[in-house]
Write a protein that holds these residues in place. Structure first.
Motif, short mmCIF file in Angstrom:
data_model
loop_
_atom_site.label_atom_id
_atom_site.label_comp_id
_atom_site.label_asym_id
_atom_site.label_seq_id
_atom_site.Cartn_x
_atom_site.Cartn_y
_atom_site.Cartn_z
N SER A 39 -7.32 28.86 -83.59
CA SER A 39 -8.14 27.66 -83.50
C SER A 39 -8.95 27.66 -82.21
CB SER A 39 -7.27 26.41 -83.54
OG SER A 39 -8.03 25.25 -83.18
N HIS A 40 -10.22 27.30 -82.33
CA HIS A 40 -11.07 27.24 -81.14
C HIS A 40 -10.72 26.04 -80.26
CE1 HIS A 40 -13.02 24.60 -84.05
NE2 HIS A 40 -13.73 24.05 -83.08
N ARG A 41 -9.88 25.16 -80.75
CA ARG A 41 -9.45 24.01 -79.95
C ARG A 41 -8.02 24.16 -79.44
NH1 ARG A 41 -13.65 20.55 -80.30
NH2 ARG A 41 -14.90 20.57 -82.22
N SER A 42 -7.45 25.32 -79.66
CA SER A 42 -6.10 25.56 -79.15
C SER A 42 -6.13 25.78 -77.64
CB SER A 42 -5.48 26.78 -79.84
OG SER A 42 -6.18 27.96 -79.45
N ILE A 46 -9.04 27.76 -75.49
CA ILE A 46 -9.75 27.02 -74.44
C ILE A 46 -9.62 27.74 -73.11
CG2 ILE A 46 -9.73 24.88 -73.09
CD1 ILE A 46 -9.03 23.41 -75.72
N THR A 225 -18.70 19.97 -73.89
CA THR A 225 -17.98 19.71 -75.14
C THR A 225 -18.17 20.88 -76.08
OG1 THR A 225 -17.64 18.11 -76.93
CG2 THR A 225 -19.91 18.56 -76.31
N VAL A 226 -17.35 20.96 -77.13
CA VAL A 226 -17.49 21.99 -78.16
C VAL A 226 -17.91 21.27 -79.44
CG1 VAL A 226 -16.35 23.81 -79.47
CG2 VAL A 226 -15.72 23.41 -77.08
N THR A 229 -17.46 25.00 -84.40
CA THR A 229 -16.71 26.25 -84.22
C THR A 229 -17.64 27.31 -83.63
OG1 THR A 229 -15.37 25.72 -86.16
CG2 THR A 229 -15.28 27.98 -85.33
N THR A 232 -15.97 32.75 -81.95
CA THR A 232 -14.74 32.92 -81.19
C THR A 232 -14.47 34.38 -80.81
OG1 THR A 232 -13.49 32.96 -83.27
CG2 THR A 232 -13.67 30.84 -82.12
#
Length: 358
Positions: A39-42, A46, A225-226, A229, A232
């Motif tokens: 996940s790109h928000r993991s 990050i 901010t992101v 997606t 990655t």
């Protein structure tokens, strides 16, 4: 046989980085999860993005006055995003120095009045245009710092009071760039940063305005901010490439190596009786060197001759033909030495398209 890749992009990456990526591809840092399925928000990913930005800021001495945006769409999307986001008067100034600046000009015309304040089109872009001083009322002045196809390079910047915007796709991290001289810098990643699919925009924060634009096309929506997606895998590899640049000595060492490599090749071309460089003088690129024998058939014969000896991607851009060697950061000096040896052998044997004496 060692293979040397002279592609203008996607280009060669450091072998040690490729090995590192291979070693942890199935299980990133022994987590049991591949980087391409993370996940790109993991927290782990990050941490990668934070390290990527921190490394770029250190390598290029980017102050907090600038935002660093990691986007998709390559440098080509920036041909539109720049005039969309920097539009105030709706007048944009451009220096026309090659194929990519020409494309940037064409796209900018969709969003305002483009003033071409210098062009070298009449010389088939063998020279760099002088700034004619007609851009002072424009929102920005755009130039391509290194012309990947034509093999020319700016070393002196125009003296102007408006923000400078520069495409640095083929020379970012390859030579020192004073970020503070620019309002915005942008680059596709696939030459000196990492795999294709990623681009970077370095923009002075006072130029970021939240405009009435589709969300992805608005720089303000990407600041701190992101939005969606990101690319990655490309970001992960880019972070590893920048770590390699830091370990190797930073941009100063990359520039020293690139000067040594290009000087070696230019010296041979200037003394050759068969091959000749297409650019002369102090505007020669450090990273992209177009050359020719003067005959299309002989150029193609040499390209085949070189490929048989492990030197690949030496064809010129499809729009201009001829031959071209791209000497980005990952190209070792040994590759250039080998190229010169192969060119000497071809010249001495006098091969033409039929492998007969010429």
């Amino acid at each position: 046989m060692t293979v040397y890749n002279f592609s203008a992009g996607p280009s060669a990456l450091p072998k040690s980085v490729l090995q590192e990526v291979q070693d942890e591809f199935l299980s990133y840092q022994k987590t049991g999860v591949s980087i391409v399925e993370m996940s790109h928000r993991s927290e782990r990913f990050i941490a990668i993005t934070e390290a990527l930005e921190a490394r770029l800021r250190r390598l290029m001495d980017i102050s907090d006055d600038y935002a660093v945006l990691w986007l998709q769409g390559g440098a080509t999307l920036q041909f539109s995003m720049i005039p969309m986001n920097l539009r105030t008067t709706g007048r944009f100034a451009y220096l026309d120095s090659g194929t990519w600046s020409k494309k940037a000009i064409a796209d900018a015309r969709h969003y305002g009045d483009v003033a071409v304040v210098g062009s070298s089109a009449s010389s088939n872009y063998r020279e760099l245009p002088d700034y004619e001083g007609d851009g002072e009322t424009a929102d920005y002045l755009h130039l391509t710092l290194n012309n990947t196809i034509e093999g020319t390079r700016y070393t002196m910047l125009p003296d102007t009071g408006i923000p400078l915007v520069a495409d640095v796709s083929s020379n970012i991290l390859a030579e020192s760039i004073d970020v503070s001289r620019y309002g915005l810098l942008y680059a596709g990643a696939q030459k000196n940063i990492g795999p294709a699919g990623l681009s970077v925009v370095i923009i002075r924060r006072d130029l970021i305005v939240d405009r009435d634009l589709p969300s992805y096309l608005n720089y303000a929506r990407h600041t701190d901010t992101v939005l969606n997606t990101p690319a990655t895998f490309s970001m992960y590899v880019a972070e590893r490439v920048l770590a390699w640049v830091e370990r190797t000595g930073g941009v100063a060492e990359m520039e020293r190596r690139n000067r040594e490599k290009s000087a070696r090749l230019y010296a041979y071309l200037d003394g050759s009786t068969l091959f000749r460089s297409l650019v002369t003088g102090d505007i020669r690129s450090l990273t992209n060197i177009p050359f020719t024998t003067g005959r299309d058939e002989t150029d193609r014969a040499f390209q085949q001759f070189a490929e048989e000896r492990g030197l690949i991607e030496l064809g010129g851009h499809r729009s201009v033909g001829g031959l071209r060697a791209s000497l980005y950061n990952a190209m070792p000096l040994e590759g250039v030495v080998r190229l010169v040896e192969v060119m000497q052998a071809f010249e001495q044997e006098g091969y033409d398209v039929s492998h007969q004496n010429i």
